[in-house]
Design an enzyme around this catalytic site. Structure first.
Site, PDB file in Angstrom:
ATOM      1  N   VAL A 190     -16.166 -89.955  28.192  1.00  0.00           N
ATOM      2  CA  VAL A 190     -16.894 -91.153  28.590  1.00  0.00           C
ATOM      3  C   VAL A 190     -17.213 -92.027  27.382  1.00  0.00           C
ATOM      4  O   VAL A 190     -16.912 -93.224  27.356  1.00  0.00           O
ATOM      5  CB  VAL A 190     -18.184 -90.763  29.365  1.00  0.00           C
ATOM      6  CG1 VAL A 190     -19.033 -91.993  29.661  1.00  0.00           C
ATOM      7  CG2 VAL A 190     -17.826 -90.033  30.654  1.00  0.00           C
ATOM      8  N   GLU A 203     -20.760 -93.671  35.136  1.00  0.00           N
ATOM      9  CA  GLU A 203     -19.345 -93.812  34.799  1.00  0.00           C
ATOM     10  C   GLU A 203     -18.482 -93.254  35.935  1.00  0.00           C
ATOM     11  O   GLU A 203     -18.818 -92.246  36.526  1.00  0.00           O
ATOM     12  CB  GLU A 203     -19.097 -93.010  33.505  1.00  0.00           C
ATOM     13  CG  GLU A 203     -17.689 -93.072  33.009  1.00  0.00           C
ATOM     14  CD  GLU A 203     -17.206 -94.473  32.831  1.00  0.00           C
ATOM     15  OE1 GLU A 203     -17.814 -95.239  32.081  1.00  0.00           O
ATOM     16  OE2 GLU A 203     -16.196 -94.831  33.487  1.00  0.00           O
ATOM     17  N   LEU A 227     -14.856 -92.983  35.563  1.00  0.00           N
ATOM     18  CA  LEU A 227     -13.477 -92.760  35.125  1.00  0.00           C
ATOM     19  C   LEU A 227     -13.018 -91.341  35.458  1.00  0.00           C
ATOM     20  O   LEU A 227     -13.816 -90.407  35.533  1.00  0.00           O
ATOM     21  CB  LEU A 227     -13.322 -93.031  33.626  1.00  0.00           C
ATOM     22  CG  LEU A 227     -14.077 -92.197  32.591  1.00  0.00           C
ATOM     23  CD1 LEU A 227     -13.397 -90.875  32.310  1.00  0.00           C
ATOM     24  CD2 LEU A 227     -14.190 -92.992  31.306  1.00  0.00           C
ATOM     25  N   LYS A 284     -23.828 -92.380  41.504  1.00  0.00           N
ATOM     26  CA  LYS A 284     -22.915 -91.475  40.797  1.00  0.00           C
ATOM     27  C   LYS A 284     -22.765 -90.143  41.533  1.00  0.00           C
ATOM     28  O   LYS A 284     -21.655 -89.697  41.832  1.00  0.00           O
ATOM     29  CB  LYS A 284     -23.442 -91.247  39.377  1.00  0.00           C
ATOM     30  CG  LYS A 284     -22.698 -90.203  38.587  1.00  0.00           C
ATOM     31  CD  LYS A 284     -21.279 -90.618  38.287  1.00  0.00           C
ATOM     32  CE  LYS A 284     -20.489 -89.483  37.686  1.00  0.00           C
ATOM     33  NZ  LYS A 284     -19.141 -89.863  37.328  1.00  0.00           N
ATOM     34  N   PHE A 333      -7.418 -88.515  48.103  1.00  0.00           N
ATOM     35  CA  PHE A 333      -8.260 -87.310  48.056  1.00  0.00           C
ATOM     36  C   PHE A 333      -8.192 -86.488  49.329  1.00  0.00           C
ATOM     37  O   PHE A 333      -9.166 -85.902  49.770  1.00  0.00           O
ATOM     38  CB  PHE A 333      -9.708 -87.673  47.667  1.00  0.00           C
ATOM     39  CG  PHE A 333      -9.857 -87.751  46.174  1.00  0.00           C
ATOM     40  CD1 PHE A 333      -9.228 -88.758  45.467  1.00  0.00           C
ATOM     41  CD2 PHE A 333     -10.566 -86.791  45.478  1.00  0.00           C
ATOM     42  CE1 PHE A 333      -9.291 -88.810  44.090  1.00  0.00           C
ATOM     43  CE2 PHE A 333     -10.647 -86.830  44.085  1.00  0.00           C
ATOM     44  CZ  PHE A 333     -10.005 -87.852  43.395  1.00  0.00           C
ATOM     45  N   GLY A 361      -5.151 -77.938  48.718  1.00  0.00           N
ATOM     46  CA  GLY A 361      -4.640 -77.115  47.625  1.00  0.00           C
ATOM     47  C   GLY A 361      -5.581 -75.976  47.340  1.00  0.00           C
ATOM     48  O   GLY A 361      -6.180 -75.411  48.262  1.00  0.00           O
ATOM     49  N   CYS A 377     -16.615 -82.277  36.360  1.00  0.00           N
ATOM     50  CA  CYS A 377     -17.498 -83.182  37.108  1.00  0.00           C
ATOM     51  C   CYS A 377     -17.852 -82.703  38.510  1.00  0.00           C
ATOM     52  O   CYS A 377     -19.036 -82.471  38.796  1.00  0.00           O
ATOM     53  CB  CYS A 377     -16.864 -84.564  37.178  1.00  0.00           C
ATOM     54  SG  CYS A 377     -16.408 -85.161  35.545  1.00  0.00           S
ATOM     55  N   LYS A 410     -19.912 -79.415  38.756  1.00  0.00           N
ATOM     56  CA  LYS A 410     -21.250 -79.600  38.169  1.00  0.00           C
ATOM     57  C   LYS A 410     -22.107 -80.540  39.027  1.00  0.00           C
ATOM     58  O   LYS A 410     -23.270 -80.259  39.300  1.00  0.00           O
ATOM     59  CB  LYS A 410     -21.047 -80.181  36.759  1.00  0.00           C
ATOM     60  CG  LYS A 410     -22.257 -80.718  36.079  1.00  0.00           C
ATOM     61  CD  LYS A 410     -21.931 -81.115  34.645  1.00  0.00           C
ATOM     62  CE  LYS A 410     -21.260 -82.458  34.514  1.00  0.00           C
ATOM     63  NZ  LYS A 410     -22.095 -83.637  34.695  1.00  0.00           N
ATOM     64  N   LYS A 455      -6.139 -80.308  36.661  1.00  0.00           N
ATOM     65  CA  LYS A 455      -5.268 -81.295  37.321  1.00  0.00           C
ATOM     66  C   LYS A 455      -4.219 -81.729  36.305  1.00  0.00           C
ATOM     67  O   LYS A 455      -4.373 -81.426  35.112  1.00  0.00           O
ATOM     68  CB  LYS A 455      -6.083 -82.476  37.845  1.00  0.00           C
ATOM     69  CG  LYS A 455      -6.707 -83.348  36.772  1.00  0.00           C
ATOM     70  CD  LYS A 455      -7.309 -84.585  37.398  1.00  0.00           C
ATOM     71  CE  LYS A 455      -7.735 -85.588  36.355  1.00  0.00           C
ATOM     72  NZ  LYS A 455      -8.296 -86.798  36.914  1.00  0.00           N
TER      73      LYS A 455
END
Ligand code: UGA
Length: 445
Positions: free
Chosen positions: A11, A149, A151, A207, A252, A256, A263, A266, A323
């Site tokens: 970040v 954030e 990203l 978020k 999304f 799998g 992220c 958590k 990933k």
């Protein structure tokens, strides 16, 4: 306008480079001397597409330092981008955020805006503002702003410059105006990023609510996928059918072996923990966490069910990172599966295009490391696919037949088309889809 970024992880570093790219005067501070030295030598410490190129492009506007005394002295805006790892109980650990607050208290000597980009529990911005303001030595005003954030690793720079949105949670007009000023270049052509302003608590909630919704979407589709297996439906046809409804969309919905990374695991646990703290448990988030925990080792369960005996099997694993396009293995399903395979005395050889060094730090000499896919699968009795890297998806099925002892593929990421695989003499077990048993199971297997 002088911008100080504290914490040069995904970040912080990407945010710093993005601002420097727009001509701002940026200082990136970190306690990690090795990381700062790499950055000073124009080397990017994280595996992230195009980042090094941008770093070099904007190097005249950016300083990397471990010197907190000078860097904290007089910035106009300080971004807090340090990690907020989970505590044992799932709550967020704010130790690193408070370490930065202490440095602000000790060193800042002009009014300044402190922007919290780290993911923090709802209400933290209010607490931090009071914490700093009550302790700051010089008679100055600190404005705390929440600016979460969004990203993703692997596409971090693109997600920052072409962000879906910029969320600014500010309680005072002064702070909001400063934020609108520094983010102005992002709103212009060709970026055209929308800015949404709100109060701090709502910004903090955006978020968690966004990440947890995406995690929930994955757990939901994984549960449906598991159910498809029971009723004989095909998850890919199901998600295709669903995706034509633009209220659902197609993103999304890849089933799998569950979500990993630094992220989703958590942030789902943190919001769940927080809701219990308010005596109002978020039941959907709890379900999402539980489903994902089980999902991560579903591929091992399939392996266990397939073989009469799994002890001492010689197996290969392709893909280790949580990933593709990252070397990050945090919370990666590969780790849980390797542990289970080791428990059952399997001999394991792994391959990943960039994640090998990180996995070595965990498993050391307990497993074997291959430097090519061919070396990894050579003479193995089964292969697992844990990450959908392009080089894995592009493999010819004949390659498995040619090099493996038994071409038995456990595909945790549905990398291959079922109709195609059906044409080959392999056994192929994937997620939410029909199993293909084209090998004549002989006594040896
Ligand atoms: C995630 C969010 O996508 C970002 O918006 C957010 O900013 C970031 O967390 C963060 O909080 O910092 P990231 O962890 O980089 O980004 O990775 P994702 O691309 O979201 O993937 C997370 C996991 O979900 C991966 O293990 C991936 O394999 C899995 N996934 C994703 C699926 O299993 N199915 C899908 O359809 C999509």
């Amino acid at each position: 306008m002088k911008i100080l970024i504290t914490g040069t992880g995904y970040v912080g570093l990407v945010t710093g480079i993005a601002f420097a790219n727009f001509g701002f005067d940026v200082t990136c501070y970190d306690i990690d001397k090795d990381k700062i030295q790499l950055l000073k030598n124009d080397k990017c410490p994280i595996y992230e597409k195009d980042l090094e190129k941008y770093m070099i492009k904007c190097k005249n506007n950016i300083i990397y330092t471990t010197d907190f005394k000078n860097s904290f002295k007089n910035p106009d805006v300080i971004f807090i981008c340090v990690g907020t790892p989970e505590n044992n109980d799932g709550s967020a650990n704010l130790k690193f955020v408070y370490e930065i607050c202490d440095k602000i208290i000790e060193n800042v000597n002009n009014d300044c805006v402190v922007v919290i980009k780290s993911t923090v529990p709802i209400g933290t911005n209010d607490i931090i503002e009071k914490f700093i303001q009550d302790r700051i030595k010089n008679k100055i005003k600190i404005y705390v702003v929440s600016n979460p954030e969004f990203l993703s690793q692997g596409t971090a720079l693109k997600n920052t410059l072409n962000a879906s949105r910029i969320i600014i949670g500010a309680n005072e007009k002064y702070a909001k105006d400063i934020m609108l000023k520094i983010y102005k270049p992002f709103t212009k052509n060709p970026y055209n990023v929308p800015i949404i302003t709100m109060d701090r608590k709502s910004a903090e909630m955006v978020k968690y609510a966004s990440n947890d919704f995406l995690a929930l979407k994955i757990s939901y589709i994984n549960e449906i996928s598991n159910f498809c297996e029971l009723v004989g439906a095909n998850i890919e046809d199901v998600t295709l059918g669903m995706s034509y409804d633009d209220r659902i969309g197609k993103k999304f919905l890849n089933s799998g072996i569950g979500y990993g990374g630094s992220c989703f695991p958590k942030d789902t646990k943190a919001l769940h923990w927080l809701s219990k703290d308010y005596n109002s448990e978020l039941k959907t988030i709890k379900a999402c966490i539980d489903v994902n925990k089980k999902q991560k080792t579903k591929i091992f369960d399939k392996f266990n069910k397939y073989f009469k005996k799994i002890n001492n099997r010689n197996v290969a694993i392709l893909g280790l990172t949580f990933k593709p396009e990252t070397d990050d293995i945090r919370e990666a399903p590969s780790i849980d599966n390797i542990k289970l395979l080791l428990k059952n005395n399997c001999k394991i050889t792994v391959f990943d295009p960039v994640g090998i060094n990180n996995i070595k730090k965990i498993f050391k000499d307990k497993i074997n490391y291959a430097s090519s896919i061919k070396e990894c699968i050579k003479n193995k009795e089964a292969v697992f696919i844990m990450t959908e890297w392009e080089i894995i998806k592009n493999l010819d099925i004949n390659f498995f037949i040619k090099h493996m002892k038994f071409p038995i593929i456990f595909d945790g990421r549905n990398c291959f088309d079922l109709l195609l695989v059906k044409k080959y003499k392999v056994d192929y077990i994937s997620m939410g889809r029909e199993n293909i048993f084209n090998l004549n199971k002989n006594k040896e297997i």
